[in-house]
Design an enzyme around this catalytic site. Structure first.
Site, PDB file in Angstrom:
ATOM      1  N   GLU A  51      28.398  18.534 -13.906  1.00  0.00           N
ATOM      2  CA  GLU A  51      29.743  18.796 -14.414  1.00  0.00           C
ATOM      3  C   GLU A  51      30.235  20.177 -13.980  1.00  0.00           C
ATOM      4  O   GLU A  51      31.403  20.351 -13.604  1.00  0.00           O
ATOM      5  CB  GLU A  51      29.758  18.728 -15.943  1.00  0.00           C
ATOM      6  N   SER A 167      -8.799   0.120   5.454  1.00  0.00           N
ATOM      7  CA  SER A 167      -7.476  -0.244   4.932  1.00  0.00           C
ATOM      8  C   SER A 167      -6.335   0.255   5.812  1.00  0.00           C
ATOM      9  O   SER A 167      -5.186   0.246   5.385  1.00  0.00           O
ATOM     10  CB  SER A 167      -7.313   0.324   3.517  1.00  0.00           C
ATOM     11  N   TRP A 169      -4.187  -0.430   9.056  1.00  0.00           N
ATOM     12  CA  TRP A 169      -3.143  -0.372   8.041  1.00  0.00           C
ATOM     13  C   TRP A 169      -2.853  -1.778   7.602  1.00  0.00           C
ATOM     14  O   TRP A 169      -2.765  -2.681   8.442  1.00  0.00           O
ATOM     15  CB  TRP A 169      -1.861   0.279   8.603  1.00  0.00           C
ATOM     16  N   GLU A 300      -1.175   4.807  -6.948  1.00  0.00           N
ATOM     17  CA  GLU A 300      -1.320   4.244  -5.607  1.00  0.00           C
ATOM     18  C   GLU A 300      -2.637   3.508  -5.387  1.00  0.00           C
ATOM     19  O   GLU A 300      -2.812   2.871  -4.375  1.00  0.00           O
ATOM     20  CB  GLU A 300      -1.165   5.350  -4.559  1.00  0.00           C
ATOM     21  N   GLY A 302      -7.185   3.196  -6.046  1.00  0.00           N
ATOM     22  CA  GLY A 302      -7.390   1.845  -5.560  1.00  0.00           C
ATOM     23  C   GLY A 302      -7.269   0.781  -6.643  1.00  0.00           C
ATOM     24  O   GLY A 302      -6.705   1.007  -7.723  1.00  0.00           O
ATOM     25  N   SER A 308      -7.072  -0.716 -14.255  1.00  0.00           N
ATOM     26  CA  SER A 308      -7.185  -0.033 -15.546  1.00  0.00           C
ATOM     27  C   SER A 308      -5.812   0.254 -16.142  1.00  0.00           C
ATOM     28  O   SER A 308      -5.590   0.072 -17.344  1.00  0.00           O
ATOM     29  CB  SER A 308      -7.966   1.273 -15.380  1.00  0.00           C
TER      30      SER A 308
END
Length: 376
Positions: A51, A167, A169, A300, A302, A308
């Site tokens: 504002e 992993s 990619w 992110e 694993g 969890s």
């Protein structure tokens, strides 16, 4: 000028995502005689709110103008003076705001102050989108906890790595580009220690030039990196401990004093949390992060850490990147492990689902299908 001033204000609010935190990302537009005479978005903490930016740009033209703002103007003195005072001093005649500010210091007080001074105040224009933009801020102000986003990239058969653990990619380059852009908008990113031991990631935001939220020096805004390491296994040589971002390692009393000193000397902060089932209590981690004004947290991986968070019902939003690849193998890690649902009736279902193409990949975004604890 757009036909709808509030749409312009919402666009300005989106531009403040990331850099405004822990303040809300707000956009403001002043309209007089059918044209925009001033506009602005929330500046980084310590700087003016939206504002005030719009009023300063408008100058004398603000007198008699209508203000369109995506959140109720604040009426208390924080890092900056109350925006309500600036609005009244500028001579604004009416205010259109998307929704009330849930911060206990405001929560209708700004609207009441403006109305008591004779201004007409309209509430509700662009409310759904304004709440979406500030979903993390809203949750933090109403619960004291960060807004938790679970993000993973998986194959069509739900795997996040090959049977060897490799992993890189699963997703394609456009998805990785999107992920680095998104990281700049968030306050913190968390992974489990297995991710550190297997991948040794930096966990920094590395967007393309001109993309993502930027610091005043033009460098990408970096989220706080959080490693959940209950036993104290992160090596002091891990790349996640190096600049340019800050790192917090969350551990328990099961880690040694010598390891904690080593991690601290490597440049990270160590937080010793209570243990729950032999692991760091994730609910306590959220309370710790919320207490230090972390509004948004990206989980992110694993798979065990994601599992969890889901098992404990701590997730608010899901961002799943599905890559057109089949990995196979019953030993290959899955995107979400943990206990999981015993029956389909217990499975977590998403609401408000959107689907977006990222080149060959597909991004599925949705919110956990419950009302409590979600800012979305």
């Amino acid at each position: 000028m757009p036909t709808d001033p509030m749409e312009r204000a919402l666009s300005l609010a989106r531009q403040a995502l990331g850099t405004a935190s822990p303040n809300p990302a707000v956009g403001a537009v002043l309209v007089k005689d059918g044209r925009i005479v001033g506009e602005g978005s929330t500046q980084p903490p310590g700087g003016p709110h939206a504002e005030v930016v719009a009023i300063r740009q408008a100058g004398e033209a603000a007198r008699g103008a209508a203000l369109y703002v995506t959140l109720e103007p604040c009426c208390h003195h924080g890092r900056t003076p109350p925006c309500t005072k600036a609005v009244l001093a500028a001579g604004v005649r009416e205010v259109h705001l998307s929704h009330l500010d849930p911060d206990p210091h405001v929560n209708g007080g700004g609207k009441a102050e403006l109305e008591s001074a004779g201004l007409t105040v309209f509430v509700g224009e662009g409310e759904a989108e304004a709440r979406r933009i500030n979903e993390a801020y809203i949750k933090h102000r109403t619960t004291g906890l960060p807004f938790v986003i679970a993000k993973f990239a998986a194959s069509l058969d739900g795997k996040i790595a090959a049977t060897s653990g490799d992993s890189r990619w699963v997703s394609g380059p456009e998805s990785r580009r999107w992920a680095h852009r998104e990281r700049t908008l968030l306050d913190a990113i968390v992974v489990g220690v297995r991710t550190i031991l297997i991948d040794d990631p930096e966990l920094t935001a590395r967007p393309e030039p001109g993309e993502g939220a930027r610091q005043p020096d033009g460098e990408p805004r970096q989220p706080l990196r959080v490693v959940v390491d209950s036993q104290g296994r992160t090596p002091a040589s891990a790349r996640v401990l190096r600049p340019p971002a800050r790192t917090l390692v969350a551990t328990t009393g099961a880690s040694s004093d010598a390891w904690r000193r080593e991690i601290s000397e490597a440049g990270a902060e160590v937080a010793v949390l209570p243990a729950l089932g032999g692991r760091a209590d994730l609910a306590e981690l959220l309370r710790h992060l919320g207490g230090r004004d972390i509004l948004s947290l990206l989980v992110e991986g694993g798979g065990e850490l994601l599992g969890s968070f889901f098992d404990l019902r701590l997730v608010d939003k899901v961002q799943a990147i599905i890559a057109p690849v089949i990995i196979g193998g019953k030993e290959a890690p899955t995107a979400v492990a943990g206990r999981g649902a015993r029956r389909m009736a217990d499975a977590l279902r998403l609401r408000d689902v959107t689907v977006e193409r990222l080149a060959e990949d597909v991004l599925v975004t949705g919110y956990i299908g419950r009302e409590e604890g979600s800012g979305g």
